[in-house]
Design a protein around this motif. Structure first.
Motif, PDB file in Angstrom:
ATOM      1  N   ALA A 109      -4.644  -2.920  10.615  1.00 27.52           N
ATOM      2  CA  ALA A 109      -3.484  -2.042  10.647  1.00 27.52           C
ATOM      3  C   ALA A 109      -3.839  -0.752   9.925  1.00 27.52           C
ATOM      4  O   ALA A 109      -4.439  -0.781   8.855  1.00 27.52           O
ATOM      5  CB  ALA A 109      -2.286  -2.703   9.958  1.00 27.52           C
ATOM      6  N   HIS A 110      -3.448   0.356  10.529  1.00 26.24           N
ATOM      7  CA  HIS A 110      -3.571   1.661   9.887  1.00 26.24           C
ATOM      8  C   HIS A 110      -2.246   1.945   9.188  1.00 26.24           C
ATOM      9  O   HIS A 110      -1.189   1.843   9.811  1.00 26.24           O
ATOM     10  CB  HIS A 110      -3.796   2.766  10.927  1.00 26.24           C
ATOM     11  N   VAL A 111      -2.297   2.300   7.925  1.00 29.57           N
ATOM     12  CA  VAL A 111      -1.113   2.749   7.192  1.00 29.57           C
ATOM     13  C   VAL A 111      -1.285   4.255   7.009  1.00 29.57           C
ATOM     14  O   VAL A 111      -2.227   4.699   6.360  1.00 29.57           O
ATOM     15  CB  VAL A 111      -0.977   2.047   5.824  1.00 29.57           C
ATOM     16  N   LEU A 112      -0.379   5.021   7.622  1.00 30.43           N
ATOM     17  CA  LEU A 112      -0.482   6.476   7.648  1.00 30.43           C
ATOM     18  C   LEU A 112       0.759   7.097   7.043  1.00 30.43           C
ATOM     19  O   LEU A 112       1.875   6.665   7.343  1.00 30.43           O
ATOM     20  CB  LEU A 112      -0.608   6.964   9.094  1.00 30.43           C
ATOM     21  N   GLY A 113       0.564   8.118   6.224  1.00 30.50           N
ATOM     22  CA  GLY A 113       1.701   8.825   5.638  1.00 30.50           C
ATOM     23  C   GLY A 113       1.245  10.012   4.835  1.00 30.50           C
ATOM     24  O   GLY A 113       0.073  10.386   4.857  1.00 30.50           O
ATOM     25  N   GLY A 114       2.198  10.621   4.136  1.00 29.27           N
ATOM     26  CA  GLY A 114       1.879  11.768   3.317  1.00 29.27           C
ATOM     27  C   GLY A 114       2.065  13.094   4.006  1.00 29.27           C
ATOM     28  O   GLY A 114       1.805  14.147   3.429  1.00 29.27           O
ATOM     29  N   ARG A 115       2.528  13.079   5.257  1.00 30.30           N
ATOM     30  CA  ARG A 115       2.858  14.282   6.001  1.00 30.30           C
ATOM     31  C   ARG A 115       3.829  13.870   7.095  1.00 30.30           C
ATOM     32  O   ARG A 115       3.994  12.683   7.383  1.00 30.30           O
ATOM     33  CB  ARG A 115       1.624  14.953   6.613  1.00 30.30           C
ATOM     34  N   THR A 159       9.096   8.705   1.643  1.00 29.31           N
ATOM     35  CA  THR A 159       9.050   9.786   2.630  1.00 29.31           C
ATOM     36  C   THR A 159       8.762   9.265   4.034  1.00 29.31           C
ATOM     37  O   THR A 159       8.887  10.014   4.998  1.00 29.31           O
ATOM     38  CB  THR A 159       7.969  10.816   2.248  1.00 29.31           C
ATOM     39  N   GLY A 160       8.383   8.028   4.136  1.00 28.65           N
ATOM     40  CA  GLY A 160       8.116   7.415   5.434  1.00 28.65           C
ATOM     41  C   GLY A 160       6.633   7.237   5.681  1.00 28.65           C
ATOM     42  O   GLY A 160       5.804   8.016   5.212  1.00 28.65           O
ATOM     43  N   PHE A 161       6.333   6.199   6.422  1.00 32.84           N
ATOM     44  CA  PHE A 161       4.952   5.904   6.774  1.00 32.84           C
ATOM     45  C   PHE A 161       4.932   5.166   8.093  1.00 32.84           C
ATOM     46  O   PHE A 161       5.948   4.671   8.568  1.00 32.84           O
ATOM     47  CB  PHE A 161       4.250   5.100   5.670  1.00 32.84           C
ATOM     48  N   ARG A 162       3.769   5.111   8.682  1.00 36.26           N
ATOM     49  CA  ARG A 162       3.583   4.448   9.964  1.00 36.26           C
ATOM     50  C   ARG A 162       2.551   3.341   9.795  1.00 36.26           C
ATOM     51  O   ARG A 162       1.553   3.522   9.095  1.00 36.26           O
ATOM     52  CB  ARG A 162       3.115   5.472  10.995  1.00 36.26           C
ATOM     53  N   VAL A 186       0.846  -1.196   0.000  1.00 32.37           N
ATOM     54  CA  VAL A 186       0.000   0.000   0.000  1.00 32.37           C
ATOM     55  C   VAL A 186       0.880   1.244   0.000  1.00 32.37           C
ATOM     56  O   VAL A 186       0.653   2.182  -0.771  1.00 32.37           O
ATOM     57  CB  VAL A 186      -0.953  -0.004   1.216  1.00 32.37           C
ATOM     58  N   ALA A 187       1.898   1.268   0.852  1.00 30.78           N
ATOM     59  CA  ALA A 187       2.793   2.431   0.928  1.00 30.78           C
ATOM     60  C   ALA A 187       3.469   2.678  -0.411  1.00 30.78           C
ATOM     61  O   ALA A 187       3.594   3.829  -0.845  1.00 30.78           O
ATOM     62  CB  ALA A 187       3.828   2.224   2.031  1.00 30.78           C
ATOM     63  N   THR A 188       3.888   1.616  -1.078  1.00 31.50           N
ATOM     64  CA  THR A 188       4.516   1.763  -2.395  1.00 31.50           C
ATOM     65  C   THR A 188       3.517   2.311  -3.405  1.00 31.50           C
ATOM     66  O   THR A 188       3.814   3.270  -4.128  1.00 31.50           O
ATOM     67  CB  THR A 188       5.081   0.414  -2.873  1.00 31.50           C
ATOM     68  N   ILE A 227       4.319   6.693  -0.710  1.00 34.15           N
ATOM     69  CA  ILE A 227       4.779   7.245   0.564  1.00 34.15           C
ATOM     70  C   ILE A 227       5.947   6.438   1.139  1.00 34.15           C
ATOM     71  O   ILE A 227       6.459   6.787   2.205  1.00 34.15           O
ATOM     72  CB  ILE A 227       3.640   7.338   1.602  1.00 34.15           C
ATOM     73  N   GLU A 228       6.377   5.404   0.435  1.00 34.65           N
ATOM     74  CA  GLU A 228       7.467   4.577   0.969  1.00 34.65           C
ATOM     75  C   GLU A 228       8.768   5.357   1.083  1.00 34.65           C
ATOM     76  O   GLU A 228       9.556   5.133   2.001  1.00 34.65           O
ATOM     77  CB  GLU A 228       7.657   3.286   0.155  1.00 34.65           C
TER      78      GLU A 228
END
Length: 119
Positions: A106-112, A85-88, A76-78, A82-83
C-alpha cells in the motif's frame, strides 16, 4: 509457495534486511518504509512481511494481514502528521495499474492536495 519469501523480490529482500530501506514502522506482520521515488511530500509503502503478489491475493489468503496493512497505514499517517489534512492509501494491482514490484503493498500519500481522479 504463497506467503514464502521470494529470492528475486525486492520487498522480500527489504523484509529480510538484505536491501536497505528507511523503515518508519514495523509490526509482527508488516514493514513500512519511505518510497525511494516519492510522488508526494509523504510517500510511504506498507508491505506484508509474507510474500503475496498483489493486494487481492493477500486479502484472499490472509485477510487479517490485509487489515494489518490498513491499520499500519493509518498509524503512518498519524506519525507523519497527515491524518488531519487527508491522505490516500493506494494499492496498484497489475502492470496496467502501475504495479512494478509484485509483492503486495500500500502506498500512503499525503502532505499536499491530492486530485481526484488520480490519473
Amino acid at each position: 509457495m504463497a506467503g514464502e519469501p521470494q529470492a528475486d523480490c525486492l520487498f522480500c529482500k527489504i523484509v529480510s534486511g538484505d536491501v536497505p530501506a528507511t523503515i518508519v514502522r514495523e509490526s509482527e506482520t508488516t514493514v513500512a518504509f519511505r518510497d525511494i521515488n516519492p510522488q508526494a511530500p509523504t510517500h510511504i509503502l506498507v508491505i506484508p512481511k509474507a510474500h503475496y503478489p498483489d493486494a487481492a491475493s493477500l486479502a484472499a489468503a490472509e485477510p487479517t494481514i490485509a487489515a494489518d496493512i490498513l491499520r499500519e497505514a493509518g498509524e503512518v499517517a498519524t506519525e507523519e502528521k497527515i491524518e488531519g489534512t487527508g491522505f490516500r492509501i493506494v494499492f496498484n494491482t497489475g502492470t496496467g495499474a502501475g504495479q512494478t514490484v509484485f509483492h503486495a503493498h500500500a502506498h500512503v500519500l499525503g502532505g499536499r492536495g491530492l486530485q481526484w481522479p488520480p490519473g
